[in-house]
Design an enzyme around this catalytic site. Sequence first.
Site, short mmCIF file in Angstrom:
data_model
loop_
_atom_site.label_atom_id
_atom_site.label_comp_id
_atom_site.label_asym_id
_atom_site.label_seq_id
_atom_site.Cartn_x
_atom_site.Cartn_y
_atom_site.Cartn_z
N TYR A 158 0.84 -1.12 -0.03
CA TYR A 158 -0.07 -0.15 -0.05
C TYR A 158 0.81 1.41 -0.18
CZ TYR A 158 -3.98 -3.31 1.09
OH TYR A 158 -4.65 -4.34 0.95
N TYR A 208 -11.49 -0.16 0.56
CA TYR A 208 -11.18 0.43 1.99
C TYR A 208 -10.05 0.99 2.42
CZ TYR A 208 -8.54 -3.53 4.11
OH TYR A 208 -7.39 -4.42 4.40
N ARG A 209 -8.98 0.52 1.44
CA ARG A 209 -7.59 1.05 1.55
C ARG A 209 -7.15 0.72 0.35
NH1 ARG A 209 -4.54 -3.26 5.58
NH2 ARG A 209 -2.81 -1.73 5.78
#
Length: 518
Positions: free
Chosen positions: A90, A463-464
């Site tokens: 991420y 969600y991310r």
Amino acid sequence: MVSKRAQGPDPARIRQARAAFQAALGADNVFFGEEDAAAYNDKFAVDDTLHHPSGAIAPGSAQEVQAALRIASEVGIPLWPISRGKNLGYGGSAPVLAGSVILDLSRMKKIEYDEENGTVLLEPGVGFYDLYDFLKARGMKHWLSTPGNSWGSVVGNALDRGVGYTPYGENTSKICGMEVALADGSLVRTGMGALEGSPTWQLYRYGFGPAWDQLFVQSNFGVVTKMGLWLMPEPESLMGMDVEFDNPEDLGPLIDTLAPLRREGLLQQSPTIGNWLRAAAVLTTRSEWTDQPGALSDEVISAIRTKYRVGWWGVSLRLYGREEVNKAAYPILEKAMNDLKPLSMHPAQWKRGEPLENSGWTGTPISFPMQNANWHGGRGGHIGFSPVLPQSGTAAMAQFKRTYDRYREYGMDYQASFAFGERHLINVNAVLLDKDDPEMMGRVDPFLRQLVADAKAQGYGEYRTHLDYMDLVASTYDFNDNALLKLNERVKNALDPAGVIAPGKSGIWPGAKGGTCA
């Protein structure tokens, strides 16, 4: 990619800030050499050059964080806070905005433990291994909920809505009280912490008036310097089973069987249904099976599954708590799984006093799932794509088929899981990379953008997401002309108009008047 609205700081400001940081934090805690900056790059990024920091600073206390924020505001440079920088897939430790200075909080490692109530007050540098060792030395009366990569920060994981595998698996829902440094250097405590000396700071989440804890989750409104967290009491017993299913089509019935058990509370954990590659990628590498480009053939998939005896889908289910209660619930769970005619089912059992299984199901820190970064060999990595779905077998099967077809279209090997919340599913897809394969890397960005578009067409949002896609994903939350993003920007401009803290985080940029440390 990075918003065109933002520009990194100029070299003169960096030099000025460096001298001020050295005076405030000590020269040993200020890192602006070329190798220093490179150490904070995102090793898994499609294009590393988009996120190079200028350097890093490592405060050792909340007071030093406050001092760093005041300097950044005065000089006009953006800071990118990280807890331990292990948010791999991420963005890791890299900033959205190239040229930002990393605010590395990994030196801040204090732990305060309320054994009676099962809570901790943590600084951001406390990793899952740190907290596990701390609790183990005190008799392991409470368990963690660890993610697949336990190198990371407990605080950082909860702040990015990371999940584990025990009944306390949704870590962000167990946050109770924060201490936060704001962009102007002021310090605030949320919830009951707003009362000086309150004994209920980690016991009651809300306090009086608006509750701010979740506003500092996945945001850039402040820098969290302490966070309260609820821990799971050590259960008397654990019972369950590891179940494998043979066919891709087994996913839908499995979800429809588990969802009501999760909602009624018989199954309190956060189970994750993973596909065969999620298991196999930590056991072998692609080159052992084929040298053919493109997505793996069904024949190769079958051969890998046969050797390692894994189903197309697998899930580990656990019951936690009093032994008598678990013994009553176990036959219900066992029958539900047997009715689905699984490929295999292996029981699991533990009682208090026995050695703990080294797995996420017992809250034990693990890092072996990161071995999947070596699937292709070379400089491996992965990027996550994780939309939120309803707990519906029909919806999950449609999402699986749609995404699996895209993986094959773009020549990627499909690794995915469906993680349960109480009422939702998160479809976590890993795009496994070989950064030494330019042709493959050229496909990654269009592939991920297509996946985001496909999800948006179904009304699903992530969600991310990775740094590269924060603006894109924020734009998919588009009700009433992106009213939510506009609200976030208004809060940002009120608290941090110059954009000192993490400009671009979650698609939130400072307004045009403030600029990014203009």
